[in-house]
Design a protein around this motif. Structure first.
Motif, PDB file in Angstrom:
ATOM      1  N   VAL A  49      12.675   3.098  -2.809  1.00 27.34           N
ATOM      2  CA  VAL A  49      12.309   1.910  -2.042  1.00 27.34           C
ATOM      3  C   VAL A  49      12.697   0.660  -2.819  1.00 27.34           C
ATOM      4  N   THR A  50      12.981  -0.399  -2.078  1.00 27.58           N
ATOM      5  CA  THR A  50      13.167  -1.721  -2.660  1.00 27.58           C
ATOM      6  C   THR A  50      12.088  -2.611  -2.072  1.00 27.58           C
ATOM      7  N   ILE A  51      11.183  -3.071  -2.923  1.00 24.10           N
ATOM      8  CA  ILE A  51      10.107  -3.960  -2.490  1.00 24.10           C
ATOM      9  C   ILE A  51      10.532  -5.375  -2.827  1.00 24.10           C
ATOM     10  N   SER A  52      10.584  -6.226  -1.793  1.00 22.49           N
ATOM     11  CA  SER A  52      11.038  -7.594  -2.016  1.00 22.49           C
ATOM     12  C   SER A  52       9.895  -8.586  -2.184  1.00 22.49           C
ATOM     13  N   VAL A  66       8.349  -7.097  -8.961  1.00 24.72           N
ATOM     14  CA  VAL A  66       8.395  -5.859  -8.178  1.00 24.72           C
ATOM     15  C   VAL A  66       9.781  -5.599  -7.610  1.00 24.72           C
ATOM     16  N   ALA A  67      10.566  -6.654  -7.411  1.00 23.57           N
ATOM     17  CA  ALA A  67      11.892  -6.499  -6.803  1.00 23.57           C
ATOM     18  C   ALA A  67      12.878  -5.783  -7.724  1.00 23.57           C
ATOM     19  N   THR A  68      12.651  -5.820  -9.019  1.00 22.89           N
ATOM     20  CA  THR A  68      13.592  -5.185  -9.948  1.00 22.89           C
ATOM     21  C   THR A  68      13.034  -3.900 -10.578  1.00 22.89           C
ATOM     22  N   PHE A  69      11.789  -3.543 -10.251  1.00 24.08           N
ATOM     23  CA  PHE A  69      11.196  -2.339 -10.828  1.00 24.08           C
ATOM     24  C   PHE A  69      11.847  -1.095 -10.217  1.00 24.08           C
ATOM     25  N   PRO A  70      12.174  -0.069 -11.023  1.00 20.70           N
ATOM     26  CA  PRO A  70      12.813   1.159 -10.509  1.00 20.70           C
ATOM     27  C   PRO A  70      11.779   2.147  -9.951  1.00 20.70           C
ATOM     28  N   TRP A  71      11.339   1.941  -8.711  1.00 18.33           N
ATOM     29  CA  TRP A  71      10.346   2.816  -8.065  1.00 18.33           C
ATOM     30  C   TRP A  71      10.913   4.215  -7.923  1.00 18.33           C
ATOM     31  N   VAL A  72      10.153   5.224  -8.297  1.00 10.45           N
ATOM     32  CA  VAL A  72      10.605   6.622  -8.306  1.00 10.45           C
ATOM     33  C   VAL A  72      10.182   7.326  -7.015  1.00 10.45           C
ATOM     34  N   ALA A  73      11.125   7.986  -6.369  1.00  8.63           N
ATOM     35  CA  ALA A  73      10.839   8.722  -5.137  1.00  8.63           C
ATOM     36  C   ALA A  73       9.766   9.775  -5.385  1.00  8.63           C
ATOM     37  N   GLY A  74       8.780   9.836  -4.478  1.00  8.03           N
ATOM     38  CA  GLY A  74       7.713  10.823  -4.567  1.00  8.03           C
ATOM     39  C   GLY A  74       6.535  10.432  -5.432  1.00  8.03           C
ATOM     40  N   ALA A  75       6.642   9.332  -6.158  1.00  6.92           N
ATOM     41  CA  ALA A  75       5.567   8.917  -7.068  1.00  6.92           C
ATOM     42  C   ALA A  75       4.514   8.096  -6.332  1.00  6.92           C
ATOM     43  N   PHE A  76       3.263   8.198  -6.801  1.00  8.17           N
ATOM     44  CA  PHE A  76       2.160   7.379  -6.305  1.00  8.17           C
ATOM     45  C   PHE A  76       1.952   6.231  -7.267  1.00  8.17           C
ATOM     46  N   TYR A  77       1.807   5.020  -6.726  1.00  4.82           N
ATOM     47  CA  TYR A  77       1.557   3.835  -7.533  1.00  4.82           C
ATOM     48  C   TYR A  77       0.219   3.225  -7.115  1.00  4.82           C
ATOM     49  N   PRO A  78      -0.787   3.237  -7.994  1.00  5.19           N
ATOM     50  CA  PRO A  78      -2.116   2.715  -7.668  1.00  5.19           C
ATOM     51  C   PRO A  78      -2.182   1.195  -7.828  1.00  5.19           C
ATOM     52  N   ILE A  79      -1.587   0.493  -6.892  1.00  4.74           N
ATOM     53  CA  ILE A  79      -1.537  -0.969  -6.908  1.00  4.74           C
ATOM     54  C   ILE A  79      -2.317  -1.476  -5.702  1.00  4.74           C
ATOM     55  N   GLU A  80      -3.329  -2.308  -5.926  1.00  4.22           N
ATOM     56  CA  GLU A  80      -4.130  -2.829  -4.824  1.00  4.22           C
ATOM     57  C   GLU A  80      -3.463  -4.079  -4.248  1.00  4.22           C
ATOM     58  N   PHE A  81      -3.194  -4.050  -2.936  1.00  6.27           N
ATOM     59  CA  PHE A  81      -2.484  -5.160  -2.302  1.00  6.27           C
ATOM     60  C   PHE A  81      -2.943  -5.318  -0.853  1.00  6.27           C
ATOM     61  N   SER A  87      12.935  -3.977   1.686  1.00  6.40           N
ATOM     62  CA  SER A  87      14.269  -4.243   2.222  1.00  6.40           C
ATOM     63  C   SER A  87      15.107  -2.973   2.291  1.00  6.40           C
ATOM     64  N   ALA A  88      14.580  -1.874   1.761  1.00  7.79           N
ATOM     65  CA  ALA A  88      15.261  -0.577   1.843  1.00  7.79           C
ATOM     66  C   ALA A  88      14.257   0.519   1.503  1.00  7.79           C
ATOM     67  N   GLY A  89      14.465   1.699   2.060  1.00 11.52           N
ATOM     68  CA  GLY A  89      13.616   2.835   1.746  1.00 11.52           C
ATOM     69  C   GLY A  89      12.372   2.894   2.610  1.00 11.52           C
ATOM     70  N   ASN A  90      11.398   3.709   2.165  1.00 13.62           N
ATOM     71  CA  ASN A  90      10.167   3.858   2.934  1.00 13.62           C
ATOM     72  C   ASN A  90       8.995   4.189   2.013  1.00 13.62           C
ATOM     73  N   LEU A  91       7.797   3.926   2.534  1.00 13.12           N
ATOM     74  CA  LEU A  91       6.560   4.106   1.778  1.00 13.12           C
ATOM     75  C   LEU A  91       5.478   4.716   2.650  1.00 13.12           C
ATOM     76  N   MET A  92       4.531   5.380   2.009  1.00 14.21           N
ATOM     77  CA  MET A  92       3.273   5.762   2.640  1.00 14.21           C
ATOM     78  C   MET A  92       2.214   4.912   1.947  1.00 14.21           C
ATOM     79  N   LEU A  93       1.628   3.970   2.689  1.00 13.04           N
ATOM     80  CA  LEU A  93       0.640   3.064   2.142  1.00 13.04           C
ATOM     81  C   LEU A  93      -0.745   3.682   2.302  1.00 13.04           C
ATOM     82  N   ILE A  94      -1.509   3.744   1.237  1.00 15.87           N
ATOM     83  CA  ILE A  94      -2.843   4.345   1.254  1.00 15.87           C
ATOM     84  C   ILE A  94      -3.867   3.242   1.497  1.00 15.87           C
ATOM     85  N   LYS A  95      -4.586   3.343   2.620  1.00 18.15           N
ATOM     86  CA  LYS A  95      -5.585   2.327   2.949  1.00 18.15           C
ATOM     87  C   LYS A  95      -6.779   2.404   2.020  1.00 18.15           C
ATOM     88  N   LYS A  96      -7.380   1.240   1.802  1.00 17.47           N
ATOM     89  CA  LYS A  96      -8.543   1.142   0.921  1.00 17.47           C
ATOM     90  C   LYS A  96      -9.809   1.127   1.748  1.00 17.47           C
TER      91      LYS A  96
END
Length: 96
Positions: A49-52, A66-81, A87-96
Motif C-alpha cells: 500500500v501507499t498511504i498519502s 507515512v508516505a515514504t514508509f515501506p509498508w509490508v504486505a500482510g503485516a498488521f500495524y497498530p496505529i490509532e487514526f 494512492s495505491a494498494g489496499n488495506l483492512m482497517l480495524i475499527k476501534k
C-alpha cells in the motif's frame, strides 16, 4: 522471579478479544479515503500500500513520513487514526 496469575477481570478478557479478533468490525479500503471513524490499526493487502495522508487520533505518539514508509504486505500495524488516504494498494482497517 515467577509471577502467578490467579484471576483475570472479565473486562480485560473482552478487550483482548476485541483487539485480537476485530469484533468492532473492519473496513476494506482500496485506493481512496477511508470513512471517518476510530480505527486501532490496519492490515496491509497482498500488493502492499501507499498511504498519502493520515489523521492520527493521538498525533503526539507518532512521527515520521507515512508516505515514504515501506509498508509490508500482510503485516498488521497498530496505529490509532480517524481517517487515511491511499494512492495505491489496499488495506483492512480495524475499527476501534
Amino acid at each position: 522471579m515467577e509471577a502467578k496469575i490467579t484471576s483475570i477481570d472479565r473486562n480485560v478478557v473482552e478487550e483482548l478479544n476485541r483487539d485480537s479478533f476485530a469484533t468492532d468490525g473492519a473496513v476494506f479500503l482500496g485506493t481512496g479515503t477511508a470513512p471517518t471513524g476510530k480505527y486501532k490499526g490496519f492490515i496491509v493487502g497482498g500488493d502492499g500500500v501507499t498511504i498519502s495522508a493520515i489523521t492520527y487520533l493521538y498525533p503526539e505518539k507518532y512521527s515520521g513520513d507515512v508516505a515514504t514508509f515501506p509498508w509490508v504486505a500482510g503485516a498488521f500495524y497498530p496505529i490509532e487514526f480517524s481517517t487515511l488516504t491511499t494512492s495505491a494498494g489496499n488495506l483492512m482497517l480495524i475499527k476501534k
